[in-house]
Scaffold this motif. Structure first.
Motif, PDB file in Angstrom:
ATOM      1  N   GLY A   9       0.805  -1.222   0.000  1.00 52.50           N
ATOM      2  CA  GLY A   9       0.000   0.000   0.000  1.00 52.50           C
ATOM      3  C   GLY A   9       0.829   1.259   0.000  1.00 52.50           C
ATOM      4  O   GLY A   9       0.330   2.342  -0.310  1.00 52.50           O
ATOM      5  N   GLN A  10       2.106   1.143   0.346  1.00 52.36           N
ATOM      6  CA  GLN A  10       2.997   2.293   0.409  1.00 52.36           C
ATOM      7  C   GLN A  10       3.917   2.404  -0.810  1.00 52.36           C
ATOM      8  O   GLN A  10       4.683   3.354  -0.912  1.00 52.36           O
ATOM      9  CB  GLN A  10       3.854   2.223   1.676  1.00 52.36           C
ATOM     10  N   ILE A  11       3.847   1.428  -1.716  1.00 52.41           N
ATOM     11  CA  ILE A  11       4.721   1.424  -2.891  1.00 52.41           C
ATOM     12  C   ILE A  11       4.011   2.123  -4.044  1.00 52.41           C
ATOM     13  O   ILE A  11       2.859   1.827  -4.357  1.00 52.41           O
ATOM     14  CB  ILE A  11       5.094  -0.022  -3.306  1.00 52.41           C
ATOM     15  N   LYS A  12       4.707   3.051  -4.683  1.00 59.09           N
ATOM     16  CA  LYS A  12       4.153   3.718  -5.858  1.00 59.09           C
ATOM     17  C   LYS A  12       4.335   2.801  -7.065  1.00 59.09           C
ATOM     18  O   LYS A  12       5.440   2.347  -7.350  1.00 59.09           O
ATOM     19  CB  LYS A  12       4.853   5.049  -6.107  1.00 59.09           C
ATOM     20  N   VAL A  13       3.253   2.510  -7.737  1.00 61.08           N
ATOM     21  CA  VAL A  13       3.301   1.620  -8.899  1.00 61.08           C
ATOM     22  C   VAL A  13       4.269   2.161  -9.949  1.00 61.08           C
ATOM     23  O   VAL A  13       4.982   1.406 -10.596  1.00 61.08           O
ATOM     24  CB  VAL A  13       1.882   1.418  -9.489  1.00 61.08           C
ATOM     25  N   SER A  14       4.315   3.453 -10.104  1.00 61.00           N
ATOM     26  CA  SER A  14       5.204   4.045 -11.114  1.00 61.00           C
ATOM     27  C   SER A  14       6.675   3.808 -10.790  1.00 61.00           C
ATOM     28  O   SER A  14       7.527   3.892 -11.681  1.00 61.00           O
ATOM     29  CB  SER A  14       4.918   5.542 -11.244  1.00 61.00           C
ATOM     30  N   SER A  15       6.997   3.501  -9.524  1.00 60.69           N
ATOM     31  CA  SER A  15       8.402   3.290  -9.153  1.00 60.69           C
ATOM     32  C   SER A  15       8.840   1.838  -9.341  1.00 60.69           C
ATOM     33  O   SER A  15      10.021   1.528  -9.186  1.00 60.69           O
ATOM     34  CB  SER A  15       8.637   3.708  -7.697  1.00 60.69           C
ATOM     35  N   LEU A  16       7.915   0.947  -9.671  1.00 59.34           N
ATOM     36  CA  LEU A  16       8.262  -0.464  -9.849  1.00 59.34           C
ATOM     37  C   LEU A  16       8.946  -0.678 -11.198  1.00 59.34           C
ATOM     38  O   LEU A  16       8.520  -0.129 -12.216  1.00 59.34           O
ATOM     39  CB  LEU A  16       7.014  -1.344  -9.767  1.00 59.34           C
ATOM     40  N   PRO A  17       9.997  -1.481 -11.208  1.00 60.99           N
ATOM     41  CA  PRO A  17      10.657  -1.768 -12.491  1.00 60.99           C
ATOM     42  C   PRO A  17       9.798  -2.700 -13.349  1.00 60.99           C
ATOM     43  O   PRO A  17       8.819  -3.283 -12.876  1.00 60.99           O
ATOM     44  CB  PRO A  17      11.957  -2.455 -12.063  1.00 60.99           C
ATOM     45  N   ARG A  18      10.190  -2.865 -14.580  1.00 53.60           N
ATOM     46  CA  ARG A  18       9.426  -3.692 -15.514  1.00 53.60           C
ATOM     47  C   ARG A  18       9.420  -5.165 -15.102  1.00 53.60           C
ATOM     48  O   ARG A  18       8.414  -5.841 -15.221  1.00 53.60           O
ATOM     49  CB  ARG A  18      10.014  -3.528 -16.917  1.00 53.60           C
ATOM     50  N   TYR A  19      10.529  -5.681 -14.612  1.00 55.49           N
ATOM     51  CA  TYR A  19      10.650  -7.092 -14.272  1.00 55.49           C
ATOM     52  C   TYR A  19      10.995  -7.259 -12.796  1.00 55.49           C
ATOM     53  O   TYR A  19      11.825  -6.523 -12.262  1.00 55.49           O
ATOM     54  CB  TYR A  19      11.725  -7.779 -15.117  1.00 55.49           C
ATOM     55  N   VAL A  20      10.386  -8.284 -12.176  1.00 56.99           N
ATOM     56  CA  VAL A  20      10.729  -8.598 -10.789  1.00 56.99           C
ATOM     57  C   VAL A  20      12.135  -9.173 -10.733  1.00 56.99           C
ATOM     58  O   VAL A  20      12.953  -8.759  -9.926  1.00 56.99           O
ATOM     59  CB  VAL A  20       9.693  -9.574 -10.175  1.00 56.99           C
ATOM     60  N   CYS A  21      12.389 -10.156 -11.579  1.00 53.90           N
ATOM     61  CA  CYS A  21      13.703 -10.801 -11.622  1.00 53.90           C
ATOM     62  C   CYS A  21      14.423 -10.351 -12.887  1.00 53.90           C
ATOM     63  O   CYS A  21      13.906 -10.568 -13.979  1.00 53.90           O
ATOM     64  CB  CYS A  21      13.573 -12.323 -11.641  1.00 53.90           C
ATOM     65  N   PRO A  22      15.541  -9.722 -12.810  1.00 54.49           N
ATOM     66  CA  PRO A  22      16.352  -9.396 -11.645  1.00 54.49           C
ATOM     67  C   PRO A  22      16.178  -7.956 -11.156  1.00 54.49           C
ATOM     68  O   PRO A  22      16.768  -7.589 -10.153  1.00 54.49           O
ATOM     69  CB  PRO A  22      17.770  -9.595 -12.163  1.00 54.49           C
ATOM     70  N   ASP A  23      15.382  -7.134 -11.861  1.00 48.82           N
ATOM     71  CA  ASP A  23      15.337  -5.698 -11.539  1.00 48.82           C
ATOM     72  C   ASP A  23      14.909  -5.417 -10.099  1.00 48.82           C
ATOM     73  O   ASP A  23      15.579  -4.676  -9.378  1.00 48.82           O
ATOM     74  CB  ASP A  23      14.395  -4.967 -12.506  1.00 48.82           C
ATOM     75  N   LEU A  24      13.819  -5.999  -9.660  1.00 42.73           N
ATOM     76  CA  LEU A  24      13.325  -5.728  -8.317  1.00 42.73           C
ATOM     77  C   LEU A  24      14.115  -6.498  -7.258  1.00 42.73           C
ATOM     78  O   LEU A  24      14.397  -5.982  -6.176  1.00 42.73           O
ATOM     79  CB  LEU A  24      11.837  -6.081  -8.229  1.00 42.73           C
ATOM     80  N   THR A  25      14.498  -7.722  -7.585  1.00 42.47           N
ATOM     81  CA  THR A  25      15.231  -8.532  -6.601  1.00 42.47           C
ATOM     82  C   THR A  25      16.646  -8.018  -6.362  1.00 42.47           C
ATOM     83  O   THR A  25      17.275  -8.400  -5.379  1.00 42.47           O
ATOM     84  CB  THR A  25      15.279 -10.022  -7.026  1.00 42.47           C
TER      85      THR A  25
END
Length: 164
Positions: A9-25
């Motif tokens: 609920g506190q994460i801005k969707v616009s700040s999420l990278p395109r891919y979880v693996c490896p960008d977010l991890t």
């Protein structure tokens, strides 16, 4: 599939990278690994739990698939992380199955054993040992064969001929 220590609920969707693996991890506080795409079949049920050692175990249709992630923090609140793509068209969160009435009726120890078995992915195997004792010729072998599903036709034919 994975977990994060950040409240969604506190994460801005616009700040999420395109891919979880490896960008977010690659970012601190996110842990995830790809699951085999064959597990995305219609009707498959994926369940998981994190043990006290920080290992995320997962199961597909109650079949243990092993450890997906290691070294997760167990002293912090974690949120589930799914990155759905490819052939997946939908996902549905469902309540865990309730314990069968037969287990609940046996008391708290049986209920605890049931929950431990569910978490470990084990399936009970009902086996017992049976010893047949008696005099010769009273039917021990016939009973044994009947219990294990062996055919008795030839044995009975021989018995009848011997008695005539």
């Amino acid at each position: 599939m994975g977990v994060t220590r950040y409240d969604p609920g506190q994460i801005k969707v616009s700040s999420l990278p395109r891919y979880v693996c490896p960008d977010l991890t690659n970012q601190e506080g996110y842990w995830a690994r790809a699951l085999n795409e064959k597990y995305a079949d219609n009707g498959n049920r994926i369940t998981f739990y994190i043990n006290k050692s920080g290992q995320l175990h997962y199961f597909v249709n109650k079949e243990d698939k092993g450890i997906l992630l290691n070294n997760l923090p167990t002293n912090k609140q974690l949120w589930l992380l799914f990155d759905i793509y490819g052939s997946t068209t939908s996902a549905k969160f469902i309540q865990p199955d309730e314990a069968p009435v037969e287990i609940v009726a046996r008391g708290p120890e049986a209920l605890q054993a049931f929950h431990i078995a569910c978490e470990s992915g084990t399936q009970p195997v009902f086996r017992t040992r049976l010893m047949l004792v008696g005099q010769d010729g009273v039917g021990k072998t016939s009973l044994k064969k009947a219990l294990i599903g062996q055919r008795l036709v030839e044995f009975f034919v021989v018995r009848i001929i011997c008695q005539l």
